[in-house]
Design an enzyme around this catalytic site. Sequence first.
Site, PDB file in Angstrom:
ATOM      1  N   VAL A  59       2.914   2.057  -6.544  1.00 39.02           N
ATOM      2  CA  VAL A  59       2.817   1.050  -7.595  1.00 39.02           C
ATOM      3  C   VAL A  59       3.098   1.615  -8.981  1.00 39.02           C
ATOM      4  CG1 VAL A  59       1.189  -0.355  -6.271  1.00 39.02           C
ATOM      5  CG2 VAL A  59       0.312   1.349  -7.912  1.00 39.02           C
ATOM      6  N   TYR A  83     -10.592   8.194 -14.650  1.00 39.41           N
ATOM      7  CA  TYR A  83     -10.949   6.915 -14.021  1.00 39.41           C
ATOM      8  C   TYR A  83     -11.518   5.946 -15.049  1.00 39.41           C
ATOM      9  CZ  TYR A  83     -12.891   3.636 -10.622  1.00 39.41           C
ATOM     10  OH  TYR A  83     -13.182   2.498  -9.897  1.00 39.41           O
ATOM     11  N   ASP A 111       0.842  -1.190   0.000  1.00 34.33           N
ATOM     12  CA  ASP A 111       0.000   0.000   0.000  1.00 34.33           C
ATOM     13  C   ASP A 111       0.882   1.247   0.000  1.00 34.33           C
ATOM     14  OD1 ASP A 111      -3.229   0.199   0.653  1.00 34.33           O
ATOM     15  OD2 ASP A 111      -2.148   2.047   1.105  1.00 34.33           O
ATOM     16  N   ASN A 148      -4.869  -4.595  -7.150  1.00 35.61           N
ATOM     17  CA  ASN A 148      -6.089  -3.944  -6.662  1.00 35.61           C
ATOM     18  C   ASN A 148      -5.904  -2.458  -6.377  1.00 35.61           C
ATOM     19  OD1 ASN A 148      -8.766  -3.890  -5.140  1.00 35.61           O
ATOM     20  ND2 ASN A 148      -7.337  -3.485  -3.469  1.00 35.61           N
TER      21      ASN A 148
END
Length: 254
Positions: free
Chosen positions: A62, A154, A37, A88
């Site tokens: 990430v 998005y 995370d 995710n």
Amino acid sequence: MILKDKIALITGGAGGIGLATAKLFLEEGAKGVAIVDFSRENLKKAEETLGSEKLMYIQADVSQAEDVKNYTNQVKKEWGKIDILFLNAGTEGLVKTMEHYPEETFDQVMGVNVKGVWLGMKYAFPIMKTDGGGSVIITSSVAGLRGTAQVSAYVASKHATVGLMRVGALEGAADKIRVNTIHPSPVDNRMMRSLEEGFAPGMGDTVKENFTKMIPMGRYASNEDIADLALFLASDKSRFITGATYVIDGGFTS
């Protein structure tokens, strides 16, 4: 115990879906789960919730190659393999029309949601290939299958994950690496609170009520609903499934 002796790596692992999935994977026999995370605070909360036995907590961005190489190598060093890669991690960006959408926010969303997925597969595939394959699960969205006004970054990013999934499924098949996407409708967690407020500042509850009316089953998905689907795709029960888009939306897109 359908994940007995398997090693899982979950990005965005300290958020709602990630945390619920980590908990479920452990309950179903996973030998180890790495929670990746960006937020150190959320990682600390996750450790307080889940403890440390059979778990590894890794702070990483990430969208940065060095961070991704680091988290994959740490898991390989600790447990010797990666059986399950749950990509995710995601960010929602802002709610604005395209003409008013900030370029830097667009780049950030694409960096996390698209580049983060690409980098995850890029560096995990070589490890998975040497250990007999495994399952890659990518969190997309119903926004990856249709359009929604005012969230261009998005929507674009979630469509892009489908393309990456299909390439990954083709490139990984010979080495028994399966790649699939999951496509939730609104999930009752932090991200939706942010989007609700973005669509109508100060009236988030009304936005949630309106979204809920659009879902035939009459509610948002829970984090646990998504975790259950991830468990199926992570397990050998889905051993002949790859290149698939799994919609989990209570009938929202019907």
